[in-house]
Design a protein around this motif. Structure first.
Motif, mmCIF file in Angstrom:
data_model
loop_
_atom_site.group_PDB
_atom_site.id
_atom_site.type_symbol
_atom_site.label_atom_id
_atom_site.label_comp_id
_atom_site.label_asym_id
_atom_site.label_seq_id
_atom_site.Cartn_x
_atom_site.Cartn_y
_atom_site.Cartn_z
ATOM 1 N N ILE A 26 5.257 -7.032 7.570
ATOM 2 C CA ILE A 26 4.524 -6.911 6.853
ATOM 3 C C ILE A 26 3.858 -7.184 5.999
ATOM 4 O O ILE A 26 2.465 -6.327 5.650
ATOM 5 C CB ILE A 26 6.307 -5.966 5.432
ATOM 6 C CG1 ILE A 26 7.001 -5.481 5.986
ATOM 7 C CG2 ILE A 26 5.657 -5.659 4.115
ATOM 8 C CD1 ILE A 26 7.992 -5.484 5.153
ATOM 9 N N ARG A 27 3.717 -8.556 5.865
ATOM 10 C CA ARG A 27 2.765 -9.438 5.574
ATOM 11 C C ARG A 27 1.291 -8.730 6.271
ATOM 12 O O ARG A 27 0.275 -8.984 6.240
ATOM 13 C CB ARG A 27 3.201 -10.865 5.368
ATOM 14 C CG ARG A 27 3.919 -10.972 4.289
ATOM 15 C CD ARG A 27 4.223 -11.802 3.263
ATOM 16 N NE ARG A 27 4.872 -12.799 2.654
ATOM 17 C CZ ARG A 27 4.600 -12.330 2.127
ATOM 18 N NH1 ARG A 27 3.094 -12.936 0.981
ATOM 19 N NH2 ARG A 27 5.128 -12.912 0.710
ATOM 20 N N GLN A 32 -3.726 -6.175 7.817
ATOM 21 C CA GLN A 32 -4.558 -5.893 8.534
ATOM 22 C C GLN A 32 -5.383 -4.657 7.546
ATOM 23 O O GLN A 32 -6.392 -4.042 7.586
ATOM 24 C CB GLN A 32 -3.781 -4.889 9.588
ATOM 25 C CG GLN A 32 -3.261 -6.006 10.140
ATOM 26 C CD GLN A 32 -2.989 -5.367 11.819
ATOM 27 O OE1 GLN A 32 -2.068 -4.296 11.636
ATOM 28 N NE2 GLN A 32 -2.071 -6.265 12.594
ATOM 29 N N LEU A 33 -4.754 -4.256 6.382
ATOM 30 C CA LEU A 33 -5.255 -3.150 5.311
ATOM 31 C C LEU A 33 -6.016 -3.357 4.004
ATOM 32 O O LEU A 33 -6.529 -2.623 3.601
ATOM 33 C CB LEU A 33 -4.012 -2.665 5.035
ATOM 34 C CG LEU A 33 -3.060 -1.695 5.520
ATOM 35 C CD1 LEU A 33 -1.780 -1.138 5.142
ATOM 36 C CD2 LEU A 33 -4.123 -0.141 6.420
ATOM 37 N N ASN A 34 -5.720 -4.838 3.869
ATOM 38 C CA ASN A 34 -7.039 -5.872 3.293
ATOM 39 C C ASN A 34 -6.454 -5.060 1.314
ATOM 40 O O ASN A 34 -7.119 -4.475 0.720
ATOM 41 C CB ASN A 34 -8.444 -5.096 3.314
ATOM 42 C CG ASN A 34 -8.850 -5.180 4.651
ATOM 43 O OD1 ASN A 34 -8.602 -6.788 4.614
ATOM 44 N ND2 ASN A 34 -9.491 -5.128 5.504
ATOM 45 N N PHE A 35 -4.788 -5.108 1.800
ATOM 46 C CA PHE A 35 -3.940 -4.800 0.690
ATOM 47 C C PHE A 35 -4.443 -5.124 -0.115
ATOM 48 O O PHE A 35 -5.049 -6.750 -0.732
ATOM 49 C CB PHE A 35 -2.534 -4.772 0.684
ATOM 50 C CG PHE A 35 -2.195 -4.049 -0.244
ATOM 51 C CD1 PHE A 35 -2.289 -2.823 0.307
ATOM 52 C CD2 PHE A 35 -1.272 -4.367 -1.461
ATOM 53 C CE1 PHE A 35 -1.058 -1.899 -1.028
ATOM 54 C CE2 PHE A 35 -0.598 -4.154 -2.237
ATOM 55 C CZ PHE A 35 -0.912 -2.602 -1.443
ATOM 56 N N ARG A 59 4.564 -3.724 -9.579
ATOM 57 C CA ARG A 59 4.789 -2.758 -9.103
ATOM 58 C C ARG A 59 5.621 -3.063 -7.632
ATOM 59 O O ARG A 59 5.412 -3.842 -7.286
ATOM 60 C CB ARG A 59 3.384 -1.916 -9.004
ATOM 61 C CG ARG A 59 3.370 -1.512 -10.100
ATOM 62 C CD ARG A 59 4.064 -0.439 -11.270
ATOM 63 N NE ARG A 59 3.498 -0.366 -12.147
ATOM 64 C CZ ARG A 59 3.894 0.641 -13.135
ATOM 65 N NH1 ARG A 59 5.156 0.840 -13.466
ATOM 66 N NH2 ARG A 59 3.486 1.048 -13.651
ATOM 67 N N VAL A 60 5.995 -2.178 -6.919
ATOM 68 C CA VAL A 60 6.673 -2.347 -6.273
ATOM 69 C C VAL A 60 6.595 -1.111 -4.867
ATOM 70 O O VAL A 60 6.506 -0.005 -4.951
ATOM 71 C CB VAL A 60 7.999 -2.074 -6.029
ATOM 72 C CG1 VAL A 60 9.212 -2.148 -4.988
ATOM 73 C CG2 VAL A 60 9.239 -2.554 -7.227
ATOM 74 N N LEU A 61 6.472 -1.900 -3.852
ATOM 75 C CA LEU A 61 6.017 -0.549 -2.524
ATOM 76 C C LEU A 61 7.571 -0.963 -1.920
ATOM 77 O O LEU A 61 8.232 -2.370 -1.949
ATOM 78 C CB LEU A 61 5.136 -1.239 -2.019
ATOM 79 C CG LEU A 61 4.097 -0.850 -2.284
ATOM 80 C CD1 LEU A 61 2.450 -0.807 -1.488
ATOM 81 C CD2 LEU A 61 3.578 0.929 -2.817
ATOM 82 N N TYR A 62 7.777 0.118 -0.305
ATOM 83 C CA TYR A 62 9.002 -0.203 0.161
ATOM 84 C C TYR A 62 7.889 -0.111 2.190
ATOM 85 O O TYR A 62 7.248 0.623 2.114
ATOM 86 C CB TYR A 62 9.356 0.550 0.431
ATOM 87 C CG TYR A 62 10.168 0.613 -1.114
ATOM 88 C CD1 TYR A 62 11.775 -0.681 -1.205
ATOM 89 C CD2 TYR A 62 10.021 1.548 -1.996
ATOM 90 C CE1 TYR A 62 12.363 -0.503 -2.677
ATOM 91 C CE2 TYR A 62 10.566 1.886 -2.789
ATOM 92 C CZ TYR A 62 11.767 0.485 -4.084
ATOM 93 O OH TYR A 62 12.789 0.416 -4.761
ATOM 94 N N LYS A 68 5.398 -1.243 10.229
ATOM 95 C CA LYS A 68 4.539 0.327 10.324
ATOM 96 C C LYS A 68 4.990 1.325 9.864
ATOM 97 O O LYS A 68 3.914 2.156 9.909
ATOM 98 C CB LYS A 68 5.269 1.075 11.927
ATOM 99 C CG LYS A 68 4.716 -0.414 13.151
ATOM 100 C CD LYS A 68 4.802 0.403 14.412
ATOM 101 C CE LYS A 68 5.156 -0.443 15.651
ATOM 102 N NZ LYS A 68 6.388 0.084 16.805
ATOM 103 N N TYR A 69 5.735 0.778 8.703
ATOM 104 C CA TYR A 69 5.615 2.271 7.675
ATOM 105 C C TYR A 69 5.572 1.628 6.162
ATOM 106 O O TYR A 69 6.250 0.557 5.971
ATOM 107 C CB TYR A 69 6.803 3.179 7.394
ATOM 108 C CG TYR A 69 6.548 4.004 8.944
ATOM 109 C CD1 TYR A 69 6.138 5.135 9.606
ATOM 110 C CD2 TYR A 69 7.205 3.673 10.471
ATOM 111 C CE1 TYR A 69 6.226 6.040 10.329
ATOM 112 C CE2 TYR A 69 7.400 3.978 11.241
ATOM 113 C CZ TYR A 69 6.866 5.154 11.733
ATOM 114 O OH TYR A 69 6.719 6.111 12.377
ATOM 115 N N LEU A 70 4.713 2.313 4.873
ATOM 116 C CA LEU A 70 4.581 1.639 3.891
ATOM 117 C C LEU A 70 5.019 2.815 2.664
ATOM 118 O O LEU A 70 4.636 4.015 3.691
ATOM 119 C CB LEU A 70 3.742 1.405 3.496
ATOM 120 C CG LEU A 70 3.039 0.008 4.864
ATOM 121 C CD1 LEU A 70 1.543 -0.785 3.947
ATOM 122 C CD2 LEU A 70 3.845 -1.160 4.212
ATOM 123 N N VAL A 71 6.048 2.509 2.323
ATOM 124 C CA VAL A 71 6.663 3.672 1.143
ATOM 125 C C VAL A 71 6.099 3.568 -0.308
ATOM 126 O O VAL A 71 6.315 2.287 -0.483
ATOM 127 C CB VAL A 71 7.923 4.526 1.636
ATOM 128 C CG1 VAL A 71 8.354 5.565 0.292
ATOM 129 C CG2 VAL A 71 8.589 4.071 2.849
#
Length: 239
Positions: A26-27, A32-35, A59-62, A68-71
């Motif tokens: 996940i990290r 890679q997305l430059n979050f 805040r929270v993401l999943y 491969k998937y972020l929600v």
């Protein structure tokens, strides 16, 4: 008996390794997305292979274990027909720590003589509903609600409103200066080292999209004006 303990130990090791692999995946995906927001923690959820991503702003993401998937959205638990918003609970707890961690001397505080709880209000002195809320400060204080103002000039950090709010934070008597501004009266220009820009940025990070944005002591958000008695009741219920 030895086999039982060995099996349990292997299962625990596998679970730990699985979580560690998921965290790494996940990290890597976020990198890679430059979050833009830092991640404070990644942990398991009640759903297999779905992980909770706690951001620094509360805040929270999943994310899936393979990264491969972020929600983005609410995770609802339904037990015996009673829904619980697990996402809101986690976010409120984290946001309360952020909001309640703002030093008191960096806020404009209207204290109650017999406080029951407090609210933190991200405010704009030119906002009509912010002014309406301020008219009820005395009533809120009388109901035991301490009001803590943080700055959120909606037009941005370089706006005329931001300049006025900086003058309020630099005034010898912030409460009087705030009241004058909320009444549409002039405020004596003043400059100093002030937290207005920082609070504006913090408000954006914790999800403030308009004013007044009212945070209860437990971190839950009331996005807009409420009459004093209704707001006081909600604040006491969420202290």
């Amino acid at each position: 008996m030895r086999l039982k303990y060995l099996t349990a130990g292997l299962l625990a090791l596998c679970a730990t390794q699985s979580w560690a692999d998921a965290e790494q995946s996940i990290r890597q995906s976020l990198d890679q997305l430059n979050f833009p927001m830092a991640v404070s923690a990644i942990s398991e959820t009640p759903i297999n292979d779905l992980y909770q991503i706690q951001l620094d702003n509360g805040r929270v993401l999943y994310g899936s274990g393979d990264g491969k998937y972020l929600v983005q959205g609410a995770l609802i638990a339904v037990n015996d027909g009673q829904p619980r918003n697990l996402t809101a609970e986690v976010e409120a707890k984290a946001i309360s720590e952020v909001i309640n961690g703002i030093p008191a001397d960096e806020l404009v505080v209207f204290a109650a003589e017999q406080p029951k709880t407090h609210i933190t209000v991200f405010t704009d002195v030119d906002c009509g509903y912010c002014r309406k809320l301020h008219e009820e400060i005395g009533e809120l204080n009388g109901l035991g609600i301490e009001v803590r103002y943080a700055a959120f000039p909606r037009a941005g950090a370089n706006s005329k409103t931001a300049e006025v709010m900086q003058s309020i934070w630099c005034a010898d008597d912030r409460q009087t200066a705030m009241t004058r501004a909320k009444q549409g009266k002039s405020v004596t220009p003043a400059t100093c080292d002030n937290p207005v820009d920082e609070q504006y940025a913090l408000g954006a990070q914790v999800g403030v999209q308009g004013t007044p944005a009212i945070f209860m002591a437990n971190g839950s958000l009331v996005p807009g004006y409420k009459p004093a008695r209704d707001l006081a009741a909600e604040a006491i219920a969420n202290k």
